[in-house]
Design an enzyme around this catalytic site. Structure first.
Site, PDB file in Angstrom:
ATOM      1  N   GLY A  11      36.386  44.838  52.079  1.00  0.00           N
ATOM      2  CA  GLY A  11      36.655  44.721  50.635  1.00  0.00           C
ATOM      3  C   GLY A  11      36.171  43.382  50.101  1.00  0.00           C
ATOM      4  N   PHE A  14      38.665  40.307  44.816  1.00  0.00           N
ATOM      5  CA  PHE A  14      39.173  38.931  44.729  1.00  0.00           C
ATOM      6  C   PHE A  14      39.715  38.454  46.082  1.00  0.00           C
ATOM      7  CE2 PHE A  14      39.538  40.021  40.167  1.00  0.00           C
ATOM      8  CZ  PHE A  14      38.820  38.955  39.661  1.00  0.00           C
ATOM      9  N   VAL A  79      34.522  52.020  54.754  1.00  0.00           N
ATOM     10  CA  VAL A  79      35.367  52.045  55.945  1.00  0.00           C
ATOM     11  C   VAL A  79      36.215  53.306  55.917  1.00  0.00           C
ATOM     12  CG1 VAL A  79      37.304  50.897  57.104  1.00  0.00           C
ATOM     13  CG2 VAL A  79      35.359  49.559  56.245  1.00  0.00           C
ATOM     14  N   GLU A 175      44.329  45.998  26.049  1.00  0.00           N
ATOM     15  CA  GLU A 175      42.987  45.454  25.810  1.00  0.00           C
ATOM     16  C   GLU A 175      42.009  46.562  25.416  1.00  0.00           C
ATOM     17  OE1 GLU A 175      43.417  41.474  28.570  1.00  0.00           O
ATOM     18  OE2 GLU A 175      42.492  43.210  29.474  1.00  0.00           O
ATOM     19  N   ALA A 323      45.176  39.448  39.770  1.00  0.00           N
ATOM     20  CA  ALA A 323      44.131  38.704  40.452  1.00  0.00           C
ATOM     21  C   ALA A 323      44.637  37.469  41.218  1.00  0.00           C
ATOM     22  CB  ALA A 323      43.069  38.292  39.434  1.00  0.00           C
ATOM     23  N   GLN A 324      45.563  36.711  40.635  1.00  0.00           N
ATOM     24  CA  GLN A 324      45.955  35.448  41.278  1.00  0.00           C
ATOM     25  C   GLN A 324      46.557  35.637  42.680  1.00  0.00           C
ATOM     26  OE1 GLN A 324      45.501  32.199  41.068  1.00  0.00           O
ATOM     27  NE2 GLN A 324      44.053  32.592  39.447  1.00  0.00           N
TER      28      GLN A 324
HETATM   29  C1  FAD Z   1      40.837  47.376  34.343  1.00  0.00           C
HETATM   30  C2  FAD Z   1      41.575  46.278  35.051  1.00  0.00           C
HETATM   31  C3  FAD Z   1      41.937  45.128  34.374  1.00  0.00           C
HETATM   32  C4  FAD Z   1      42.597  44.107  35.021  1.00  0.00           C
HETATM   33  N1  FAD Z   1      42.921  42.991  34.319  1.00  0.00           N
HETATM   34  C5  FAD Z   1      43.520  41.975  34.957  1.00  0.00           C
HETATM   35  C6  FAD Z   1      43.801  40.771  34.279  1.00  0.00           C
HETATM   36  O1  FAD Z   1      43.515  40.639  33.081  1.00  0.00           O
HETATM   37  N2  FAD Z   1      44.391  39.757  34.959  1.00  0.00           N
HETATM   38  C7  FAD Z   1      44.709  39.875  36.285  1.00  0.00           C
HETATM   39  O2  FAD Z   1      45.204  38.930  36.888  1.00  0.00           O
HETATM   40  N3  FAD Z   1      44.463  41.016  36.952  1.00  0.00           N
HETATM   41  C8  FAD Z   1      43.872  42.061  36.337  1.00  0.00           C
HETATM   42  N4  FAD Z   1      43.612  43.208  37.015  1.00  0.00           N
HETATM   43  C9  FAD Z   1      44.039  43.337  38.426  1.00  0.00           C
HETATM   44  C10 FAD Z   1      43.079  42.634  39.359  1.00  0.00           C
HETATM   45  O3  FAD Z   1      41.753  42.947  39.031  1.00  0.00           O
HETATM   46  C11 FAD Z   1      43.408  43.052  40.774  1.00  0.00           C
HETATM   47  O4  FAD Z   1      44.724  42.642  41.044  1.00  0.00           O
HETATM   48  C12 FAD Z   1      42.461  42.438  41.785  1.00  0.00           C
HETATM   49  O5  FAD Z   1      41.163  42.918  41.578  1.00  0.00           O
HETATM   50  C13 FAD Z   1      42.917  42.748  43.204  1.00  0.00           C
HETATM   51  O6  FAD Z   1      41.985  42.229  44.097  1.00  0.00           O
HETATM   52  P1  FAD Z   1      41.764  42.931  45.506  1.00  0.00           P
HETATM   53  O7  FAD Z   1      40.744  42.112  46.216  1.00  0.00           O
HETATM   54  O8  FAD Z   1      43.054  43.174  46.156  1.00  0.00           O
HETATM   55  O9  FAD Z   1      41.195  44.358  45.166  1.00  0.00           O
HETATM   56  P2  FAD Z   1      39.852  44.754  44.407  1.00  0.00           P
HETATM   57  O10 FAD Z   1      39.409  43.672  43.513  1.00  0.00           O
HETATM   58  O11 FAD Z   1      40.122  46.092  43.840  1.00  0.00           O
HETATM   59  O12 FAD Z   1      38.786  44.865  45.579  1.00  0.00           O
HETATM   60  C14 FAD Z   1      38.851  45.874  46.559  1.00  0.00           C
HETATM   61  C15 FAD Z   1      37.459  46.041  47.146  1.00  0.00           C
HETATM   62  O13 FAD Z   1      37.556  46.887  48.279  1.00  0.00           O
HETATM   63  C16 FAD Z   1      36.467  47.798  48.262  1.00  0.00           C
HETATM   64  N5  FAD Z   1      36.896  48.971  49.020  1.00  0.00           N
HETATM   65  C17 FAD Z   1      37.934  49.800  48.754  1.00  0.00           C
HETATM   66  N6  FAD Z   1      38.037  50.739  49.701  1.00  0.00           N
HETATM   67  C18 FAD Z   1      37.038  50.499  50.589  1.00  0.00           C
HETATM   68  C19 FAD Z   1      36.628  51.138  51.792  1.00  0.00           C
HETATM   69  N7  FAD Z   1      37.268  52.201  52.288  1.00  0.00           N
HETATM   70  N8  FAD Z   1      35.561  50.633  52.439  1.00  0.00           N
HETATM   71  C20 FAD Z   1      34.902  49.558  51.962  1.00  0.00           C
HETATM   72  N9  FAD Z   1      35.253  48.922  50.825  1.00  0.00           N
HETATM   73  C21 FAD Z   1      36.311  49.387  50.162  1.00  0.00           C
HETATM   74  C22 FAD Z   1      36.231  48.072  46.788  1.00  0.00           C
HETATM   75  O14 FAD Z   1      34.918  48.540  46.560  1.00  0.00           O
HETATM   76  C23 FAD Z   1      36.489  46.692  46.178  1.00  0.00           C
HETATM   77  O15 FAD Z   1      35.310  45.933  46.105  1.00  0.00           O
HETATM   78  C24 FAD Z   1      42.934  44.250  36.396  1.00  0.00           C
HETATM   79  C25 FAD Z   1      42.579  45.403  37.079  1.00  0.00           C
HETATM   80  C26 FAD Z   1      41.903  46.412  36.426  1.00  0.00           C
HETATM   81  C27 FAD Z   1      41.505  47.659  37.164  1.00  0.00           C
END
Ligand code: FAD
Length: 451
Positions: A11, A14, A79, A175, A323-324
């Site tokens: 993944g 963030f 994966v 938004e 995100a944080q």
């Molecule tokens: C529309 C929207 C608006 C948002 N606005 C805000 C905001 O204003 N402020 C804020 O703080 N948060 C916001 N968030 C939440 C924030 O974006 C998430 O909390 C954050 O992205 C989480 O990060 P992460 O790395 O856990 O997951 P993600 O950023 O979702 O990353 C997961 C990654 O894993 C990859 N992946 C998934 N499954 C597989 C697999 N089986 N094999 C390989 N790769 C895989 C995906 O392609 C992705 O790149 C928002 C979310 C969305 C959807």
């Protein structure tokens, strides 16, 4: 000292990207696997969905993001399984062929997906927004609806095309609905000849008693008032109970209402990626209500100190899925892995979250922010929001490009420069039109204002 040569990070969001970057210069090999080739800045997805930003600005290629990190490589693969005993990740490459990735340490950060609360069939009628494809699809649906309204010969069909319903009034729903309102009331009116886009009905449906659930009541009230001024009807204590291609049924204080609405967008719930369940089944860890796998205070899985789960897919100290926590957990895990290499892991201690607050935009010059106990609304909050989002984007080119696109959308003409719908995108809407709205009038004839 533990020897951990092969680090696999699943993944590139963030959490995973920050874990990878925190390992720069360490004596390890890092393989960052993602099923897309980009790091997606999800908080700005709604701006792609409403034509403000082009998608490339919020989705830099992972390969390019880590190009200067000599110990890391990016792999495009999905994966599908993890063998915790054998320490092997199984994936499928873009050609569908299997890949095996052995690891010494594994970081799983696969995020979350939409949740339809037992109504997965609604996904077809009310798409959610998690990926670039989702945002493009929603953009195409919103813009096609205005096109279809212009083509429609029957007032009821036109009204259904000009009715937009966003379900869920968290930050994403707020938004998005704000931008749909700006499209209808500020951006598009001069572009159409037959329809008055001011007539669009824009509804925000929320089951809870207020919008922006986690925010302070004063900020919730401000948001509701601003949305209503922008022409959005905010329906709290109201739930979606049924929907199909042409309608949505909502149930609120005044009973049930079936509303003809061609465009429904789902912003009501998320569920952890299926990888969370896979890890929970393999380790006996608990899953919370959102399907997130419970991790230990150092983000590892029970009985597996070599496996970390972080970000939206992991449950730790009831942190929200934003995100944080994902960024900070990624940075923490990178630091912990580095410390393990030199035998100093005890010094690191458990993960500690620093809450920097939350913010959401409503529309141009309107936002709310709650940071370190200070609550701000209006232009100051909007500027804070803009500054922070640009700061967190990756690369100067993307930051400058975003500033330029914002300037363009905020100027007097309120231009939205990225309103492309292709023939393929629009196909579904056009097919529907032939079947329903203009069943007795060929589309090319209906398009002619003289008829
Ligand atoms: C529309 C929207 C608006 C948002 N606005 C805000 C905001 O204003 N402020 C804020 O703080 N948060 C916001 N968030 C939440 C924030 O974006 C998430 O909390 C954050 O992205 C989480 O990060 P992460 O790395 O856990 O997951 P993600 O950023 O979702 O990353 C997961 C990654 O894993 C990859 N992946 C998934 N499954 C597989 C697999 N089986 N094999 C390989 N790769 C895989 C995906 O392609 C992705 O790149 C928002 C979310 C969305 C959807």
């Amino acid at each position: 000292m533990i020897m951990q040569r092969h680090q696999v990070v699943v993944g590139g969001g963030f959490a995973g990207l920050n874990a990878t970057k925190a390992l720069a210069g360490a004596d390890v090999d890092v393989t960052l696997v993602d099923r897309t080739n980009h790091h997606l800045f999800q908080p700005l997805l709604y701006q792609v969905a409403t034509g403000i930003l082009p998608d490339g600005l919020i989705a830099p290629a992972l390969r390019s993001v880590i190009k200067d990190q000599a110990n890391a490589r990016a792999l495009l693969a999905e994966v599908i399984d993890i063998d915790l005993d054998g320490r092997v990740v199984s994936a499928l490459g873009p050609d569908g062929k299997p890949l095996r990735l052995p690891y010494d340490t594994l970081v799983v950060a696969t995020g979350a997906t939409h949740a339809y609360f037992g109504h997965d069939e609604w996904a077809e009628f009310a798409p959610g927004m998690k990926t670039l494809d989702d945002a493009r699809h929603i953009r195409s649906q919103i813009l096609s609806a205005f096109e279809m309204a212009e083509l429609a010969t029957n007032p009821d069909d036109r009204a259904a095309y000009l009715t937009f319903v966003v379900v869920g009034a968290g930050p994403t729903g707020v938004e998005l609905v704000g931008q749909v309102a700006e499209l209808a009331h500020i951006v598009l009116p001069r572009d159409y000849r037959l329809i008055d886009t001011h007539e669009a009905i824009i509804l925000l449906v929320e089951a809870a008693p207020a919008v922006l659930g986690p925010f302070a009541p004063s900020l919730q009230r401000y948001t509701e008032q601003q949305l209503e001024k922008m022409g959005v009807q905010v329906l709290c204590n109201t739930a979606a109970v049924a929907m199909d291609e042409e309608t949505i049924t909502i149930k609120g204080p005044r009973g049930e209402d079936r509303i003809p609405a061609r465009t429904k967008i789902w912003a009501a719930g998320v569920r952890a990626s299926p990888m969370a369940k896979l890890l929970a089944d393999a380790t006996g860890a608990d899953l919370d209500r959102a399907g997130r796998v419970s991790v230990r205070p150092d983000c590892t899985l029970p009985g597996h100190p070599e496996v970390f789960a972080i970000g939206d897919m992991a449950a730790l100290n009831k942190l929200p899925g934003v995100a944080q926590p994902a960024i900070q957990e990624g940075q923490y895990v990178g630091k912990l892995i580095r410390a393990r290499l030199t035998g100093g892991a005890e010094r690191i201690g458990p993960f500690r979250y620093r809450n920097k607050g939350s913010m959401a935009t409503i529309g141009r010059s309107k936002a709310v922010a709650d940071s370190f106990g200070v609550r701000v609304t209006g232009l100051p909050a909007y500027l804070m929001w803009g500054f922070i989002h640009v700061l967190y984007l990756i690369g100067w080119g993307n930051r400058l490009g975003t500033l330029y696109a914002w300037l363009r959308s905020l100027t007097f003409s309120a231009n939205r420069g990225y309103r492309v719908i292709t023939q393929q995108n629009a196909q579904r809407e056009l097919t529907r039109s032939a079947e329903t709205a203009n069943a007795d009038v060929p589309a090319h004839q209906a398009a002619d204002p003289a008829r």
